[in-house]
Design a protein around this motif. Sequence first.
Motif, PDB file in Angstrom:
ATOM      1  N   PHE A 127       2.247   8.643   5.232  1.00  0.00           N
ATOM      2  CA  PHE A 127       2.793   8.797   3.891  1.00  0.00           C
ATOM      3  C   PHE A 127       1.660   8.490   2.923  1.00  0.00           C
ATOM      4  CE2 PHE A 127       7.040   7.269   5.719  1.00  0.00           C
ATOM      5  CZ  PHE A 127       7.574   8.545   5.792  1.00  0.00           C
ATOM      6  N   THR A 128       1.512   9.325   1.907  1.00  0.00           N
ATOM      7  CA  THR A 128       0.541   9.062   0.846  1.00  0.00           C
ATOM      8  C   THR A 128       1.309   8.851  -0.453  1.00  0.00           C
ATOM      9  OG1 THR A 128      -1.170  10.389   1.906  1.00  0.00           O
ATOM     10  CG2 THR A 128      -1.446   9.950  -0.446  1.00  0.00           C
ATOM     11  N   PHE A 129       1.018   7.758  -1.125  1.00  0.00           N
ATOM     12  CA  PHE A 129       1.641   7.389  -2.384  1.00  0.00           C
ATOM     13  C   PHE A 129       0.583   7.527  -3.471  1.00  0.00           C
ATOM     14  CE2 PHE A 129       3.614   5.309   1.148  1.00  0.00           C
ATOM     15  CZ  PHE A 129       4.963   5.555   0.942  1.00  0.00           C
ATOM     16  N   PRO A 130       0.614   8.642  -4.244  1.00  0.00           N
ATOM     17  CA  PRO A 130      -0.495   8.976  -5.128  1.00  0.00           C
ATOM     18  C   PRO A 130      -0.493   8.341  -6.508  1.00  0.00           C
ATOM     19  CG  PRO A 130       1.063  10.770  -5.068  1.00  0.00           C
ATOM     20  CD  PRO A 130       1.563   9.736  -4.093  1.00  0.00           C
ATOM     21  N   GLU A 131       0.631   7.766  -6.948  1.00  0.00           N
ATOM     22  CA  GLU A 131       0.623   7.231  -8.311  1.00  0.00           C
ATOM     23  C   GLU A 131       1.580   6.065  -8.474  1.00  0.00           C
ATOM     24  OE1 GLU A 131       1.580  10.931 -10.224  1.00  0.00           O
ATOM     25  OE2 GLU A 131       3.655  10.327 -10.515  1.00  0.00           O
ATOM     26  N   GLU A 132       1.307   5.280  -9.504  1.00  0.00           N
ATOM     27  CA  GLU A 132       2.136   4.144  -9.847  1.00  0.00           C
ATOM     28  C   GLU A 132       3.470   4.646 -10.385  1.00  0.00           C
ATOM     29  OE1 GLU A 132       1.114   1.293 -13.219  1.00  0.00           O
ATOM     30  OE2 GLU A 132      -0.047   0.496 -11.536  1.00  0.00           O
ATOM     31  N   THR A 133       4.572   4.102  -9.887  1.00  0.00           N
ATOM     32  CA  THR A 133       5.898   4.537 -10.311  1.00  0.00           C
ATOM     33  C   THR A 133       6.920   3.437 -10.065  1.00  0.00           C
ATOM     34  OG1 THR A 133       7.637   6.192  -9.974  1.00  0.00           O
ATOM     35  CG2 THR A 133       6.352   5.598  -8.062  1.00  0.00           C
ATOM     36  N   ASP A 134       8.052   3.545 -10.738  1.00  0.00           N
ATOM     37  CA  ASP A 134       9.135   2.584 -10.488  1.00  0.00           C
ATOM     38  C   ASP A 134      10.352   3.258  -9.864  1.00  0.00           C
ATOM     39  OD1 ASP A 134      10.025   4.018 -12.651  1.00  0.00           O
ATOM     40  OD2 ASP A 134      10.367   2.285 -13.940  1.00  0.00           O
ATOM     41  N   THR A 135      10.189   4.501  -9.405  1.00  0.00           N
ATOM     42  CA  THR A 135      11.317   5.208  -8.798  1.00  0.00           C
ATOM     43  C   THR A 135      11.018   5.772  -7.414  1.00  0.00           C
ATOM     44  OG1 THR A 135      10.642   7.239  -9.911  1.00  0.00           O
ATOM     45  CG2 THR A 135      12.326   5.889 -11.017  1.00  0.00           C
TER      46      THR A 135
ATOM     47  N   LEU B 254       2.851  -2.153  10.601  1.00  0.00           N
ATOM     48  CA  LEU B 254       2.482  -0.907   9.938  1.00  0.00           C
ATOM     49  C   LEU B 254       0.996  -0.929   9.639  1.00  0.00           C
ATOM     50  CD1 LEU B 254       2.037  -1.563   6.640  1.00  0.00           C
ATOM     51  CD2 LEU B 254       4.500  -1.842   6.802  1.00  0.00           C
ATOM     52  N   ARG B 255       0.475   0.241   9.339  1.00  0.00           N
ATOM     53  CA  ARG B 255      -0.925   0.355   8.923  1.00  0.00           C
ATOM     54  C   ARG B 255      -0.940   0.894   7.503  1.00  0.00           C
ATOM     55  NH1 ARG B 255      -3.002  -0.410  13.860  1.00  0.00           N
ATOM     56  NH2 ARG B 255      -1.950   0.570  15.602  1.00  0.00           N
ATOM     57  N   SER B 256      -1.780   0.304   6.646  1.00  0.00           N
ATOM     58  CA  SER B 256      -1.868   0.787   5.270  1.00  0.00           C
ATOM     59  C   SER B 256      -3.300   0.688   4.778  1.00  0.00           C
ATOM     60  CB  SER B 256      -0.933  -0.009   4.351  1.00  0.00           C
ATOM     61  OG  SER B 256      -1.367  -1.346   4.249  1.00  0.00           O
ATOM     62  N   PHE B 257      -3.593   1.548   3.799  1.00  0.00           N
ATOM     63  CA  PHE B 257      -4.893   1.522   3.138  1.00  0.00           C
ATOM     64  C   PHE B 257      -4.666   1.740   1.660  1.00  0.00           C
ATOM     65  CE2 PHE B 257      -8.497   3.582   1.146  1.00  0.00           C
ATOM     66  CZ  PHE B 257      -9.507   2.693   1.456  1.00  0.00           C
ATOM     67  N   THR B 258      -5.304   0.909   0.852  1.00  0.00           N
ATOM     68  CA  THR B 258      -5.214   1.035  -0.595  1.00  0.00           C
ATOM     69  C   THR B 258      -6.475   0.467  -1.237  1.00  0.00           C
ATOM     70  OG1 THR B 258      -3.883   0.553  -2.551  1.00  0.00           O
ATOM     71  CG2 THR B 258      -4.030  -1.183  -0.888  1.00  0.00           C
TER      72      THR B 258
ATOM     73  N   GLY C  59      -1.572   4.451  -2.107  1.00  0.00           N
ATOM     74  CA  GLY C  59      -2.434   4.517  -0.941  1.00  0.00           C
ATOM     75  C   GLY C  59      -1.772   5.268   0.182  1.00  0.00           C
ATOM     76  N   MET C  60      -2.168   4.914   1.395  1.00  0.00           N
ATOM     77  CA  MET C  60      -1.677   5.592   2.592  1.00  0.00           C
ATOM     78  C   MET C  60      -1.023   4.572   3.523  1.00  0.00           C
ATOM     79  SD  MET C  60      -5.085   7.882   3.040  1.00  0.00           S
ATOM     80  CE  MET C  60      -6.108   6.648   2.253  1.00  0.00           C
ATOM     81  N   MET C  61       0.021   5.017   4.211  1.00  0.00           N
ATOM     82  CA  MET C  61       0.723   4.149   5.144  1.00  0.00           C
ATOM     83  C   MET C  61       1.150   4.961   6.357  1.00  0.00           C
ATOM     84  SD  MET C  61       3.931   1.605   4.423  1.00  0.00           S
ATOM     85  CE  MET C  61       2.955   0.741   3.200  1.00  0.00           C
ATOM     86  N   SER C  62       1.024   4.344   7.533  1.00  0.00           N
ATOM     87  CA  SER C  62       1.422   5.027   8.766  1.00  0.00           C
ATOM     88  C   SER C  62       1.886   4.001   9.793  1.00  0.00           C
ATOM     89  CB  SER C  62       0.261   5.848   9.333  1.00  0.00           C
ATOM     90  OG  SER C  62      -0.769   4.995   9.792  1.00  0.00           O
ATOM     91  N   ASP C  63       2.367   4.522  10.916  1.00  0.00           N
ATOM     92  CA  ASP C  63       2.712   3.707  12.082  1.00  0.00           C
ATOM     93  C   ASP C  63       3.667   2.559  11.758  1.00  0.00           C
ATOM     94  OD1 ASP C  63       0.972   5.288  13.701  1.00  0.00           O
ATOM     95  OD2 ASP C  63      -0.716   4.160  12.896  1.00  0.00           O
TER      96      ASP C  63
ATOM     97  N   GLU D  90       1.121  13.655   5.087  1.00  0.00           N
ATOM     98  CA  GLU D  90      -0.164  14.308   5.355  1.00  0.00           C
ATOM     99  C   GLU D  90      -0.652  13.939   6.751  1.00  0.00           C
ATOM    100  OE1 GLU D  90      -2.309  14.683   1.131  1.00  0.00           O
ATOM    101  OE2 GLU D  90      -2.242  12.621   1.865  1.00  0.00           O
ATOM    102  N   ASP D  91      -1.684  14.658   7.204  1.00  0.00           N
ATOM    103  CA  ASP D  91      -2.319  14.292   8.468  1.00  0.00           C
ATOM    104  C   ASP D  91      -2.968  12.929   8.329  1.00  0.00           C
ATOM    105  OD1 ASP D  91      -1.558  16.666   9.700  1.00  0.00           O
ATOM    106  OD2 ASP D  91      -3.407  17.697   9.180  1.00  0.00           O
ATOM    107  N   LYS D  92      -2.825  12.128   9.351  1.00  0.00           N
ATOM    108  CA  LYS D  92      -3.375  10.771   9.356  1.00  0.00           C
ATOM    109  C   LYS D  92      -4.899  10.807   9.305  1.00  0.00           C
ATOM    110  CE  LYS D  92      -2.959   6.548  12.093  1.00  0.00           C
ATOM    111  NZ  LYS D  92      -2.370   6.000  13.316  1.00  0.00           N
ATOM    112  N   GLN D  93      -5.458   9.967   8.473  1.00  0.00           N
ATOM    113  CA  GLN D  93      -6.899   9.817   8.359  1.00  0.00           C
ATOM    114  C   GLN D  93      -7.377   8.848   9.426  1.00  0.00           C
ATOM    115  OE1 GLN D  93      -8.746  11.519   5.960  1.00  0.00           O
ATOM    116  NE2 GLN D  93      -6.795  12.521   5.553  1.00  0.00           N
ATOM    117  N   THR D  94      -8.392   9.221  10.177  1.00  0.00           N
ATOM    118  CA  THR D  94      -8.947   8.327  11.189  1.00  0.00           C
ATOM    119  C   THR D  94     -10.443   8.190  10.981  1.00  0.00           C
ATOM    120  OG1 THR D  94      -9.214  10.164  12.724  1.00  0.00           O
ATOM    121  CG2 THR D  94      -7.183   8.883  12.907  1.00  0.00           C
TER     122      THR D  94
END
Length: 160
Positions: A25-33, A52-56, A107-111, A155-159
Amino acid sequence: MALLLLLVMLTSCAAAPQNLARKMFTFPEETDTAHVKLLTKKQDLSAVTVCLRSFTDLRRIHLIFSLATASAFNDFLLMKQAEGNLLYLWEHDSFVGGFDKVQSFLGMMSDVHMWDYVFFPCEIQNYLNELTFTPVNVLNWNALDFQITVRVLIEDKQTC
């Protein structure tokens, strides 16, 4: 029971369980919804382990995972501080949204996996090293039932 994975942002959609191996999952912007709601039939959760795995690139406190039920929307909240330390708080804003925009995840989150008991340290290490781990019994990234609200990309997972 509906589990809320409070993240950030694709137009609301519902799907049957999907295998998200090699996806993120990619979360591209700041939001409250915007968020991803993870669904499970598991009702009794007296203890949990969430991996879980995350990158930000965020340098502020931000929300990583939130557990809510219709009867108790302040069940469990996992946040990360600017310094990188995790905060385990037992509250959040509401059952169906109502998130704080300044604590949103970008950021990005997976697993994302969840069990209904507490892991031993060696099980956590196996997860971190991407080795085999105990079969998942609550949330399974490889058979995930979820709903995306607003704009969250798959999206495809970044490795590396």
